[in-house]
Design a protein around this motif. Structure first.
Motif, PDB file in Angstrom:
ATOM      1  N   VAL A  40       0.992  -1.357  -0.028  1.00 39.50           N
ATOM      2  CA  VAL A  40      -0.040   0.068   0.143  1.00 39.50           C
ATOM      3  C   VAL A  40       0.831   1.362   0.119  1.00 39.50           C
ATOM      4  O   VAL A  40       0.658   2.078  -0.605  1.00 39.50           O
ATOM      5  CB  VAL A  40      -0.938   0.063   1.401  1.00 39.50           C
ATOM      6  CG1 VAL A  40      -1.649   1.042   1.401  1.00 39.50           C
ATOM      7  CG2 VAL A  40      -2.021  -1.080   0.919  1.00 39.50           C
ATOM      8  N   LEU A  41       1.846   1.262   0.960  1.00 37.75           N
ATOM      9  CA  LEU A  41       2.845   2.231   0.813  1.00 37.75           C
ATOM     10  C   LEU A  41       3.442   2.455  -0.420  1.00 37.75           C
ATOM     11  O   LEU A  41       3.631   3.892  -0.853  1.00 37.75           O
ATOM     12  CB  LEU A  41       3.806   2.064   1.884  1.00 37.75           C
ATOM     13  CG  LEU A  41       3.404   2.299   3.184  1.00 37.75           C
ATOM     14  CD1 LEU A  41       4.554   2.062   4.132  1.00 37.75           C
ATOM     15  CD2 LEU A  41       2.949   3.835   3.715  1.00 37.75           C
ATOM     16  N   GLN A  42       3.604   1.634  -1.312  1.00 38.52           N
ATOM     17  CA  GLN A  42       4.535   1.806  -2.577  1.00 38.52           C
ATOM     18  C   GLN A  42       3.469   2.181  -3.607  1.00 38.52           C
ATOM     19  O   GLN A  42       3.870   2.809  -4.464  1.00 38.52           O
ATOM     20  CB  GLN A  42       5.264   0.381  -3.025  1.00 38.52           C
ATOM     21  CG  GLN A  42       5.822   0.278  -4.205  1.00 38.52           C
ATOM     22  CD  GLN A  42       6.955   1.417  -4.310  1.00 38.52           C
ATOM     23  OE1 GLN A  42       7.361   2.184  -3.535  1.00 38.52           O
ATOM     24  NE2 GLN A  42       7.788   1.121  -5.328  1.00 38.52           N
ATOM     25  N   SER A  43       2.347   1.556  -3.742  1.00 38.24           N
ATOM     26  CA  SER A  43       1.380   1.612  -4.798  1.00 38.24           C
ATOM     27  C   SER A  43       0.694   2.975  -4.687  1.00 38.24           C
ATOM     28  O   SER A  43       0.243   3.612  -5.574  1.00 38.24           O
ATOM     29  CB  SER A  43       0.376   0.603  -4.764  1.00 38.24           C
ATOM     30  OG  SER A  43      -0.469   0.453  -3.608  1.00 38.24           O
ATOM     31  N   ARG A  44       0.548   3.562  -3.261  1.00 41.65           N
ATOM     32  CA  ARG A  44      -0.293   4.669  -2.953  1.00 41.65           C
ATOM     33  C   ARG A  44       0.680   5.867  -2.810  1.00 41.65           C
ATOM     34  O   ARG A  44       0.372   6.945  -3.155  1.00 41.65           O
ATOM     35  CB  ARG A  44      -0.999   4.640  -1.740  1.00 41.65           C
ATOM     36  CG  ARG A  44      -2.451   4.272  -1.890  1.00 41.65           C
ATOM     37  CD  ARG A  44      -2.898   3.367  -2.859  1.00 41.65           C
ATOM     38  NE  ARG A  44      -4.180   3.498  -2.973  1.00 41.65           N
ATOM     39  CZ  ARG A  44      -5.129   2.254  -3.606  1.00 41.65           C
ATOM     40  NH1 ARG A  44      -4.231   1.248  -4.343  1.00 41.65           N
ATOM     41  NH2 ARG A  44      -6.119   2.125  -3.637  1.00 41.65           N
ATOM     42  N   MET A  45       1.969   5.868  -2.285  1.00 43.99           N
ATOM     43  CA  MET A  45       2.918   6.887  -2.017  1.00 43.99           C
ATOM     44  C   MET A  45       4.290   6.711  -2.406  1.00 43.99           C
ATOM     45  O   MET A  45       5.069   7.618  -2.383  1.00 43.99           O
ATOM     46  CB  MET A  45       2.910   6.826  -0.703  1.00 43.99           C
ATOM     47  CG  MET A  45       1.622   7.163   0.093  1.00 43.99           C
ATOM     48  SD  MET A  45       1.666   7.032   2.021  1.00 43.99           S
ATOM     49  CE  MET A  45       2.745   8.863   2.136  1.00 43.99           C
ATOM     50  N   ARG A  46       4.659   5.554  -3.212  1.00 44.70           N
ATOM     51  CA  ARG A  46       5.866   5.290  -3.826  1.00 44.70           C
ATOM     52  C   ARG A  46       6.974   5.599  -2.938  1.00 44.70           C
ATOM     53  O   ARG A  46       8.074   6.424  -3.231  1.00 44.70           O
ATOM     54  CB  ARG A  46       6.130   6.176  -5.235  1.00 44.70           C
ATOM     55  CG  ARG A  46       5.214   6.074  -6.288  1.00 44.70           C
ATOM     56  CD  ARG A  46       5.006   4.639  -6.693  1.00 44.70           C
ATOM     57  NE  ARG A  46       6.262   4.250  -7.478  1.00 44.70           N
ATOM     58  CZ  ARG A  46       6.454   4.766  -8.673  1.00 44.70           C
ATOM     59  NH1 ARG A  46       5.614   5.235  -9.487  1.00 44.70           N
ATOM     60  NH2 ARG A  46       7.678   4.196  -9.339  1.00 44.70           N
ATOM     61  N   VAL A  47       6.808   4.927  -1.756  1.00 47.56           N
ATOM     62  CA  VAL A  47       7.727   5.502  -0.655  1.00 47.56           C
ATOM     63  C   VAL A  47       9.196   4.864  -0.852  1.00 47.56           C
ATOM     64  O   VAL A  47      10.219   5.517  -0.369  1.00 47.56           O
ATOM     65  CB  VAL A  47       7.263   4.764   0.766  1.00 47.56           C
ATOM     66  CG1 VAL A  47       8.234   4.897   1.934  1.00 47.56           C
ATOM     67  CG2 VAL A  47       5.947   5.687   1.260  1.00 47.56           C
ATOM     68  N   VAL A  90      -5.274   0.009   6.055  1.00 42.62           N
ATOM     69  CA  VAL A  90      -6.734   0.526   5.475  1.00 42.62           C
ATOM     70  C   VAL A  90      -6.861   2.113   5.269  1.00 42.62           C
ATOM     71  O   VAL A  90      -7.507   2.148   4.372  1.00 42.62           O
ATOM     72  CB  VAL A  90      -7.718  -0.567   6.315  1.00 42.62           C
ATOM     73  CG1 VAL A  90      -9.126   0.110   5.999  1.00 42.62           C
ATOM     74  CG2 VAL A  90      -7.584  -1.681   6.617  1.00 42.62           C
ATOM     75  N   PHE A  91      -6.436   2.488   6.369  1.00 44.90           N
ATOM     76  CA  PHE A  91      -6.616   4.176   6.313  1.00 44.90           C
ATOM     77  C   PHE A  91      -5.992   4.804   4.758  1.00 44.90           C
ATOM     78  O   PHE A  91      -6.647   5.445   4.267  1.00 44.90           O
ATOM     79  CB  PHE A  91      -6.096   4.739   7.353  1.00 44.90           C
ATOM     80  CG  PHE A  91      -6.313   6.228   7.394  1.00 44.90           C
ATOM     81  CD1 PHE A  91      -7.460   6.805   7.771  1.00 44.90           C
ATOM     82  CD2 PHE A  91      -5.077   6.963   6.959  1.00 44.90           C
ATOM     83  CE1 PHE A  91      -7.385   8.246   7.455  1.00 44.90           C
ATOM     84  CE2 PHE A  91      -5.092   8.361   7.070  1.00 44.90           C
ATOM     85  CZ  PHE A  91      -6.244   9.118   7.086  1.00 44.90           C
ATOM     86  N   LEU A  92      -4.619   4.202   4.586  1.00 45.52           N
ATOM     87  CA  LEU A  92      -3.915   4.921   3.386  1.00 45.52           C
ATOM     88  C   LEU A  92      -4.480   4.351   2.257  1.00 45.52           C
ATOM     89  O   LEU A  92      -4.653   4.983   1.299  1.00 45.52           O
ATOM     90  CB  LEU A  92      -2.559   4.166   3.578  1.00 45.52           C
ATOM     91  CG  LEU A  92      -1.503   5.011   4.437  1.00 45.52           C
ATOM     92  CD1 LEU A  92      -0.286   4.083   4.562  1.00 45.52           C
ATOM     93  CD2 LEU A  92      -1.516   6.480   4.294  1.00 45.52           C
ATOM     94  N   PHE A  93      -4.977   3.016   2.154  1.00 43.82           N
ATOM     95  CA  PHE A  93      -5.617   2.423   0.915  1.00 43.82           C
ATOM     96  C   PHE A  93      -6.783   3.075   0.658  1.00 43.82           C
ATOM     97  O   PHE A  93      -7.232   3.408  -0.590  1.00 43.82           O
ATOM     98  CB  PHE A  93      -5.957   0.824   1.261  1.00 43.82           C
ATOM     99  CG  PHE A  93      -6.500   0.260   0.178  1.00 43.82           C
ATOM    100  CD1 PHE A  93      -5.553  -0.121  -0.778  1.00 43.82           C
ATOM    101  CD2 PHE A  93      -7.788   0.135  -0.197  1.00 43.82           C
ATOM    102  CE1 PHE A  93      -6.039  -0.770  -1.948  1.00 43.82           C
ATOM    103  CE2 PHE A  93      -8.310  -0.600  -1.234  1.00 43.82           C
ATOM    104  CZ  PHE A  93      -7.292  -1.152  -2.207  1.00 43.82           C
ATOM    105  N   LEU A  94      -7.867   3.492   1.555  1.00 45.68           N
ATOM    106  CA  LEU A  94      -9.019   4.059   1.465  1.00 45.68           C
ATOM    107  C   LEU A  94      -8.961   5.586   1.129  1.00 45.68           C
ATOM    108  O   LEU A  94      -9.853   6.273   0.417  1.00 45.68           O
ATOM    109  CB  LEU A  94     -10.147   3.894   2.509  1.00 45.68           C
ATOM    110  CG  LEU A  94     -10.333   2.373   2.699  1.00 45.68           C
ATOM    111  CD1 LEU A  94     -11.200   2.356   3.999  1.00 45.68           C
ATOM    112  CD2 LEU A  94     -11.024   1.860   1.763  1.00 45.68           C
ATOM    113  N   THR A  95      -7.942   6.411   1.573  1.00 42.95           N
ATOM    114  CA  THR A  95      -7.917   7.762   1.406  1.00 42.95           C
ATOM    115  C   THR A  95      -7.090   8.280   0.638  1.00 42.95           C
ATOM    116  O   THR A  95      -6.824   9.411   0.209  1.00 42.95           O
ATOM    117  CB  THR A  95      -7.497   8.298   2.799  1.00 42.95           C
ATOM    118  OG1 THR A  95      -6.094   7.778   3.310  1.00 42.95           O
ATOM    119  CG2 THR A  95      -8.536   8.133   3.879  1.00 42.95           C
ATOM    120  N   SER A  96      -6.318   7.422  -0.361  1.00 44.86           N
ATOM    121  CA  SER A  96      -5.352   7.775  -1.245  1.00 44.86           C
ATOM    122  C   SER A  96      -5.432   6.981  -2.691  1.00 44.86           C
ATOM    123  O   SER A  96      -6.017   6.005  -2.650  1.00 44.86           O
ATOM    124  CB  SER A  96      -3.830   7.685  -0.695  1.00 44.86           C
ATOM    125  OG  SER A  96      -3.767   6.241  -0.530  1.00 44.86           O
TER     126      SER A  96
END
Length: 491
Positions: A40-47, A90-96
């Motif tokens: 999720v961090l990689q797919s949503r934020m490219r951390v 879950v929060f990151l997945f739903l809000t980004s």
């Protein structure tokens, strides 16, 4: 290590009652949850793109520190710990919104571009397999040292004769993962044809020799240093490296049976059932458990006899690898359930996991065979349990990849697909998977070094955790270093 310390260590790690399947599944849940958080961090934020030092630290905390703390300091608070990983995910997945994996930098077209450079690989790299294998190697490396400290719960240690525990599933999982990836070489052959038996045996011996040498080195070092060991695990002289070393030639022999029985799964079940019949219909079980150690064979009867169970586990791993490694055919819009079940890799894994789970339930249920699980014997229920557990873990990682990186294998060229796959793969898990056996050997050496220099049974919680964090950090650093140097050590 003195004789009293050695006896105390042997008593500390022996005679354990183990833990329930549910407890094992709860602690094992940290592995897919860690993979999910990373994805999720990689797919949503490219951390983790680019892979900087802070990114490497976060990667280490998610995929190494989380399993370490779940099996030690937070072992009695697993559900809150798992929620701690799940809720922010879950929060990151739903809000980004998802960010597409960037294409590779454009390059000037070559004068002569062959099809091999652009055609998609029929056996592409699957990040979910890398994540699954890397996670398994990490938690196994953690457990082999953590078991020597009191901060590691006794219920996670290997049981004596019958029962289940986290370390019991870890041994079988290592063999299962080897089976999953080993089938790649067979799938690469023309139309899946088997090479001649002699050629297969010679090739398998080349893979076996380094493992057998490692087994001999471990045997000599353990005996020479008077290192604490539990004889009923494999025997007086046998060790896990010998089991791994003898697998390739026996698998090469069993491949001849595919002319009669063209299914790894069926072959594994037949072998597992035949071994169980030998255990129950003869005095083999009594021999393994109670016989005096009066000869070389009887001294190592656990390792020799359980080998057949591990061979069945290896074949079961190959059965899963045979349908998860090839490229999935694209599903058309409006595909029927039958078409989805036939073409979707995730659906195939789910069906396979369900079948293995039902077989395991039947083998142990009051309404079935009523057999007990025994890692020492590597009997039929143990083989089925390992197959069901690992197939479920693979399915979870595949579902995470499908959810977070749905366009991963829709790249137009092989080169771009490789780039996308690398960006969708944790560098820590990739590094552990790339040199898995070499890293596991390093973990074994460091485990011995710690036990020879630190009174592990007398260390407190803070000191124990400091040692364990430093240990897994060193192992991870070496794995990442080998990967950065583009070094692959094949054992």
């Amino acid at each position: 290590m003195g004789r009293d310390d050695k006896n105390a260590k042997e008593a500390f790690v022996s005679g354990l009652t183990g833990s329930s399947i549910g407890d094992i599944n709860t602690v094992s849940l940290v592995l897919p949850l860690s993979v999910l958080l990373w994805s999720v961090l990689q797919s949503r934020m490219r951390v983790f793109s680019p892979y900087t030092l802070p990114a490497a630290l976060i990667d280490f905390l998610i995929n190494c520190a989380a399993p370490l703390f779940a099996t030690t300091a937070y072992a009695d608070a697993l559900w809150p710990f798992n929620l701690f990983l799940l809720l922010p995910t879950v929060f990151l997945f739903l809000t980004s919104r998802p960010l597409s994996l960037g294409p590779i930098p454009s390059r000037p077209p070559a004068v002569h571009t062959s099809m091999k450079q652009t055609a998609l690989d029929p056996l592409p790299v699957k990040p979910f397999i890398t994540h699954y294998r890397g996670s398994m190697i990490i938690i196994t490396s953690i457990a082999i040292l953590a078991i020597d400290f009191r901060v590691f719960p006794r219920r996670f240690g290997k049981v004596e004769n019958w029962g289940t525990s986290l370390m019991d599933i870890g041994v079988g999982s290592f063999v299962f993962t080897s089976g999953v990836v080993s089938v790649r070489s067979f799938l690469k052959t023309e139309a899946g044809r088997h090479p001649p038996l002699l050629k297969r045996l010679l090739s398998s011996l080349r893979h076996s020799l380094p493992l057998l040498i490692l087994g001999m080195v471990r045997l000599v070092s353990v005996k020479g240093l008077n290192y604490a060991e539990h004889v009923t695990e494999y025997g007086v002289h046998w060790n896990f490296f010998f089991t791994l070393g003898f697998l390739p030639p026996f698998v090469a022999l069993f491949q001849s049976a595919f002319d009669i029985m063209p299914s790894y799964a069926v072959l594994a079940c037949v072998l597992g059932a035949a071994y169980e019949i030998a255990l129950d219909a003869t005095s083999l079980t009594d021999y393994i458990v109670t016989a005096p150690r009066s000869s070389l064979i009887s001294m190592n009867r656990e390792g020799i006899c359980s080998f057949f169970g591990y061979l069945a586990i290896f074949l079961a791993g190959q059965s899963v690898g045979s349908f998860v490694l090839p490229r999935q055919q694209p599903l058309r819009k409006g595909a029927t359930i039958r078409e989805i079940m036939k073409q979707s890799i995730l659906a195939k894994i789910a069906i396979s996991a369900m079948i293995w789970s039902v077989l395991f339930w039947f083998s142990t249920s009051f309404y079935g065979l009523r057999l007990g699980v025994s890692r020492r014997l590597a009997n039929l229920p143990y083989f089925l349990w390992v197959a069901a557990y690992n197939t479920t873990q693979i399915g979870a990682c595949c579902a995470i990849e499908t959810l977070c990186f749905p366009n991963l294998h829709k790249a137009p060229t092989k080169e771009e697909e490789i780039q996308r796959s690398r960006e969708a793969t944790s560098s820590v898990l990739f590094a552990f998977n790339r040199n898995g056996l070499a890293v596991f050997l390093l973990a074994n050496l460091l485990t011995g070094l710690v036990n020879l220099t630190v009174p592990t049974l007398q260390t407190g919680v803070l000191q124990s955790m400091a040692i364990l964090v430093g240990y897994i950090a060193i192992v991870t650093g070496v794995a990442l270093g080998l990967d950065r140097l583009n070094v692959t050590i094949k054992l």
